[in-house]
Design a protein around this motif. Sequence first.
Motif, PDB file in Angstrom:
ATOM      1  N   MET A   1      36.465  56.332  40.659  1.00 31.35           N
ATOM      2  CA  MET A   1      36.252  55.174  39.794  1.00 31.35           C
ATOM      3  C   MET A   1      36.366  53.888  40.612  1.00 31.35           C
ATOM      4  SD  MET A   1      38.567  53.929  36.545  1.00 31.35           S
ATOM      5  CE  MET A   1      39.924  53.450  37.622  1.00 31.35           C
ATOM      6  N   ILE A   2      35.495  52.937  40.289  1.00 32.98           N
ATOM      7  CA  ILE A   2      35.600  51.582  40.837  1.00 32.98           C
ATOM      8  C   ILE A   2      35.765  50.644  39.649  1.00 32.98           C
ATOM      9  CG2 ILE A   2      34.461  49.750  42.152  1.00 32.98           C
ATOM     10  CD1 ILE A   2      32.768  51.912  43.514  1.00 32.98           C
ATOM     11  N   GLN A   3      36.827  49.849  39.662  1.00 34.46           N
ATOM     12  CA  GLN A   3      37.059  48.928  38.556  1.00 34.46           C
ATOM     13  C   GLN A   3      37.498  47.571  39.079  1.00 34.46           C
ATOM     14  OE1 GLN A   3      39.862  50.271  35.589  1.00 34.46           O
ATOM     15  NE2 GLN A   3      39.165  48.763  34.104  1.00 34.46           N
ATOM     16  N   LEU A   4      36.738  46.551  38.711  1.00 33.10           N
ATOM     17  CA  LEU A   4      37.115  45.164  38.994  1.00 33.10           C
ATOM     18  C   LEU A   4      37.507  44.513  37.681  1.00 33.10           C
ATOM     19  CD1 LEU A   4      35.578  45.890  41.620  1.00 33.10           C
ATOM     20  CD2 LEU A   4      34.633  43.560  41.607  1.00 33.10           C
ATOM     21  N   THR A   5      38.654  43.823  37.672  1.00 29.29           N
ATOM     22  CA  THR A   5      39.140  43.169  36.468  1.00 29.29           C
ATOM     23  C   THR A   5      39.433  41.703  36.752  1.00 29.29           C
ATOM     24  OG1 THR A   5      40.162  45.257  35.754  1.00 29.29           O
ATOM     25  CG2 THR A   5      40.866  43.247  34.628  1.00 29.29           C
ATOM     26  N   ASP A   6      38.656  40.840  36.125  1.00 29.71           N
ATOM     27  CA  ASP A   6      38.849  39.388  36.239  1.00 29.71           C
ATOM     28  C   ASP A   6      38.931  38.926  37.695  1.00 29.71           C
ATOM     29  OD1 ASP A   6      38.855  39.054  33.477  1.00 29.71           O
ATOM     30  OD2 ASP A   6      41.002  39.418  33.321  1.00 29.71           O
ATOM     31  N   VAL A   7      38.001  39.416  38.513  1.00 29.50           N
ATOM     32  CA  VAL A   7      37.999  39.073  39.937  1.00 29.50           C
ATOM     33  C   VAL A   7      37.297  37.744  40.165  1.00 29.50           C
ATOM     34  CG1 VAL A   7      37.015  39.707  42.176  1.00 29.50           C
ATOM     35  CG2 VAL A   7      38.210  41.418  40.801  1.00 29.50           C
ATOM     36  N   THR A   8      37.992  36.839  40.837  1.00 29.26           N
ATOM     37  CA  THR A   8      37.418  35.561  41.242  1.00 29.26           C
ATOM     38  C   THR A   8      37.545  35.428  42.749  1.00 29.26           C
ATOM     39  OG1 THR A   8      37.885  34.451  39.143  1.00 29.26           O
ATOM     40  CG2 THR A   8      37.620  33.042  41.075  1.00 29.26           C
ATOM     41  N   LEU A   9      36.458  34.992  43.377  1.00 26.41           N
ATOM     42  CA  LEU A   9      36.432  34.806  44.827  1.00 26.41           C
ATOM     43  C   LEU A   9      35.820  33.454  45.130  1.00 26.41           C
ATOM     44  CD1 LEU A   9      36.716  35.992  47.744  1.00 26.41           C
ATOM     45  CD2 LEU A   9      34.369  36.828  47.472  1.00 26.41           C
ATOM     46  N   THR A  10      36.520  32.645  45.925  1.00 29.01           N
ATOM     47  CA  THR A  10      35.994  31.336  46.325  1.00 29.01           C
ATOM     48  C   THR A  10      35.998  31.216  47.842  1.00 29.01           C
ATOM     49  OG1 THR A  10      38.159  30.206  46.285  1.00 29.01           O
ATOM     50  CG2 THR A  10      36.904  30.292  44.211  1.00 29.01           C
ATOM     51  N   PHE A  11      35.159  30.321  48.340  1.00 33.08           N
ATOM     52  CA  PHE A  11      35.081  30.030  49.765  1.00 33.08           C
ATOM     53  C   PHE A  11      35.201  28.523  49.983  1.00 33.08           C
ATOM     54  CE2 PHE A  11      32.514  33.981  49.428  1.00 33.08           C
ATOM     55  CZ  PHE A  11      33.239  34.776  50.311  1.00 33.08           C
ATOM     56  N   PRO A  12      35.724  28.105  51.141  1.00 29.00           N
ATOM     57  CA  PRO A  12      35.788  26.676  51.438  1.00 29.00           C
ATOM     58  C   PRO A  12      34.404  26.045  51.450  1.00 29.00           C
ATOM     59  CG  PRO A  12      37.128  27.939  52.989  1.00 29.00           C
ATOM     60  CD  PRO A  12      36.313  28.936  52.217  1.00 29.00           C
ATOM     61  N   ASP A  13      34.325  24.828  50.934  1.00 31.37           N
ATOM     62  CA  ASP A  13      33.058  24.091  50.893  1.00 31.37           C
ATOM     63  C   ASP A  13      33.373  22.608  51.026  1.00 31.37           C
ATOM     64  OD1 ASP A  13      30.338  23.518  50.586  1.00 31.37           O
ATOM     65  OD2 ASP A  13      30.557  23.290  48.413  1.00 31.37           O
ATOM     66  N   GLY A  14      33.395  22.157  52.282  1.00 28.41           N
ATOM     67  CA  GLY A  14      33.779  20.766  52.508  1.00 28.41           C
ATOM     68  C   GLY A  14      35.231  20.541  52.124  1.00 28.41           C
ATOM     69  N   ASP A  15      35.468  19.551  51.255  1.00 28.11           N
ATOM     70  CA  ASP A  15      36.830  19.261  50.804  1.00 28.11           C
ATOM     71  C   ASP A  15      37.251  20.137  49.628  1.00 28.11           C
ATOM     72  OD1 ASP A  15      37.111  17.248  52.689  1.00 28.11           O
ATOM     73  OD2 ASP A  15      36.287  15.711  51.352  1.00 28.11           O
ATOM     74  N   GLY A  16      36.324  20.913  49.105  1.00 28.31           N
ATOM     75  CA  GLY A  16      36.639  21.743  47.949  1.00 28.31           C
ATOM     76  C   GLY A  16      36.357  23.205  48.220  1.00 28.31           C
ATOM     77  N   ARG A  17      36.090  23.953  47.160  1.00 26.98           N
ATOM     78  CA  ARG A  17      35.772  25.375  47.273  1.00 26.98           C
ATOM     79  C   ARG A  17      34.610  25.698  46.350  1.00 26.98           C
ATOM     80  NH1 ARG A  17      39.680  27.937  50.146  1.00 26.98           N
ATOM     81  NH2 ARG A  17      38.935  30.005  49.532  1.00 26.98           N
ATOM     82  N   ILE A  18      33.822  26.671  46.763  1.00 29.09           N
ATOM     83  CA  ILE A  18      32.699  27.110  45.958  1.00 29.09           C
ATOM     84  C   ILE A  18      33.012  28.506  45.414  1.00 29.09           C
ATOM     85  CG2 ILE A  18      31.485  28.095  47.955  1.00 29.09           C
ATOM     86  CD1 ILE A  18      28.865  27.229  46.575  1.00 29.09           C
ATOM     87  N   THR A  19      32.681  28.734  44.178  1.00 25.56           N
ATOM     88  CA  THR A  19      32.979  30.019  43.540  1.00 25.56           C
ATOM     89  C   THR A  19      31.815  30.982  43.758  1.00 25.56           C
ATOM     90  OG1 THR A  19      34.344  28.962  41.852  1.00 25.56           O
ATOM     91  CG2 THR A  19      33.541  31.181  41.383  1.00 25.56           C
ATOM     92  N   ALA A  20      32.106  32.071  44.472  1.00 26.10           N
ATOM     93  CA  ALA A  20      31.086  33.093  44.727  1.00 26.10           C
ATOM     94  C   ALA A  20      31.081  34.157  43.641  1.00 26.10           C
ATOM     95  CB  ALA A  20      31.327  33.743  46.085  1.00 26.10           C
ATOM     96  N   VAL A  21      32.272  34.488  43.138  1.00 24.34           N
ATOM     97  CA  VAL A  21      32.422  35.482  42.071  1.00 24.34           C
ATOM     98  C   VAL A  21      33.353  34.892  41.019  1.00 24.34           C
ATOM     99  CG1 VAL A  21      33.119  37.828  41.475  1.00 24.34           C
ATOM    100  CG2 VAL A  21      32.155  37.357  43.745  1.00 24.34           C
ATOM    101  N   ASP A  22      32.885  34.871  39.781  1.00 21.51           N
ATOM    102  CA  ASP A  22      33.616  34.177  38.721  1.00 21.51           C
ATOM    103  C   ASP A  22      34.087  35.160  37.646  1.00 21.51           C
ATOM    104  OD1 ASP A  22      34.646  32.325  36.979  1.00 21.51           O
ATOM    105  OD2 ASP A  22      32.729  31.387  36.475  1.00 21.51           O
ATOM    106  N   ARG A  23      35.350  35.556  37.725  1.00 17.59           N
ATOM    107  CA  ARG A  23      36.001  36.424  36.724  1.00 17.59           C
ATOM    108  C   ARG A  23      35.165  37.681  36.421  1.00 17.59           C
ATOM    109  NH1 ARG A  23      36.800  31.783  32.381  1.00 17.59           N
ATOM    110  NH2 ARG A  23      34.777  31.276  33.341  1.00 17.59           N
ATOM    111  N   ALA A  24      34.778  38.355  37.469  1.00 12.96           N
ATOM    112  CA  ALA A  24      33.909  39.535  37.323  1.00 12.96           C
ATOM    113  C   ALA A  24      34.683  40.742  36.817  1.00 12.96           C
ATOM    114  CB  ALA A  24      33.262  39.869  38.665  1.00 12.96           C
ATOM    115  N   ARG A  25      34.023  41.483  35.935  1.00  8.34           N
ATOM    116  CA  ARG A  25      34.561  42.749  35.442  1.00  8.34           C
ATOM    117  C   ARG A  25      33.482  43.815  35.570  1.00  8.34           C
ATOM    118  NH1 ARG A  25      38.595  42.893  30.659  1.00  8.34           N
ATOM    119  NH2 ARG A  25      40.001  41.162  31.135  1.00  8.34           N
ATOM    120  N   LEU A  26      33.873  44.993  36.044  1.00  6.41           N
ATOM    121  CA  LEU A  26      32.959  46.134  36.051  1.00  6.41           C
ATOM    122  C   LEU A  26      33.765  47.413  36.096  1.00  6.41           C
ATOM    123  CD1 LEU A  26      32.726  47.596  39.111  1.00  6.41           C
ATOM    124  CD2 LEU A  26      31.483  45.496  39.615  1.00  6.41           C
TER     125      LEU A  26
END
Length: 234
Positions: A1-26
Amino acid sequence: MIQLTDVTLTFPDGDGRITAVDRARLLVPAGTVAALTGPSGSGKSSVLAVAAGLIRPDSGSVEVAGVDVAALSPKAATDFRRTRLGIVFQQSNLLPSLTATEQLCALHALGGRTSRASRTATRDRAAELLAAVGLADQADKRPHQLSGGQRQRVNIARALMNEPDALVVDEPTSALDHERGSAIIDLILELTATSGAATLLVTHDRTHLDRMDQVLVMQDGRLTAGSAELARQV
């Protein structure tokens, strides 16, 4: 089984961060294939990397075969991938000097020293897998002697050497024509069913989506359950 629950992933983007994955569930049950599709840059590869324990998410849990890989140390995550996870890369990345059999045996030997009996068992396992992917007669061939489809079959067999609980597959048909691509999808579906692994497959090729157990659509970092028809509209 593969289960992702409310996964969020961000990366640095200048002075802030960019969201690559936003609360993913599968949830991908054992013995099934989930296709993950969507536009380029939507976050598909990031989800795959998180599921494989290659990237630790900012938040959420990542459970693969009962293990929260997001909580593992880097060494433990590497050991987990080596022993319980199979990864099929977009490019086969075969070592030019090794035969098809040696490609599979070399991966199995990465864990350290092996006994003669273990080496024999490893070669037997490699032969069994090459036969399963239709390459028994190509076992002694090196990559330059194989077609693109055959190299990808070696790639898939190599990912199964450790009898993984889960497979993550990145664009396995991207470098192949339609006929060879269809054969690779056939193979992944068949091996998933027979091995009982949970398979998460990233693909841009939407012609095969109707054959998957489930279709997941990624857009702007958000992941939704969908259908083959919905995926074709994205």
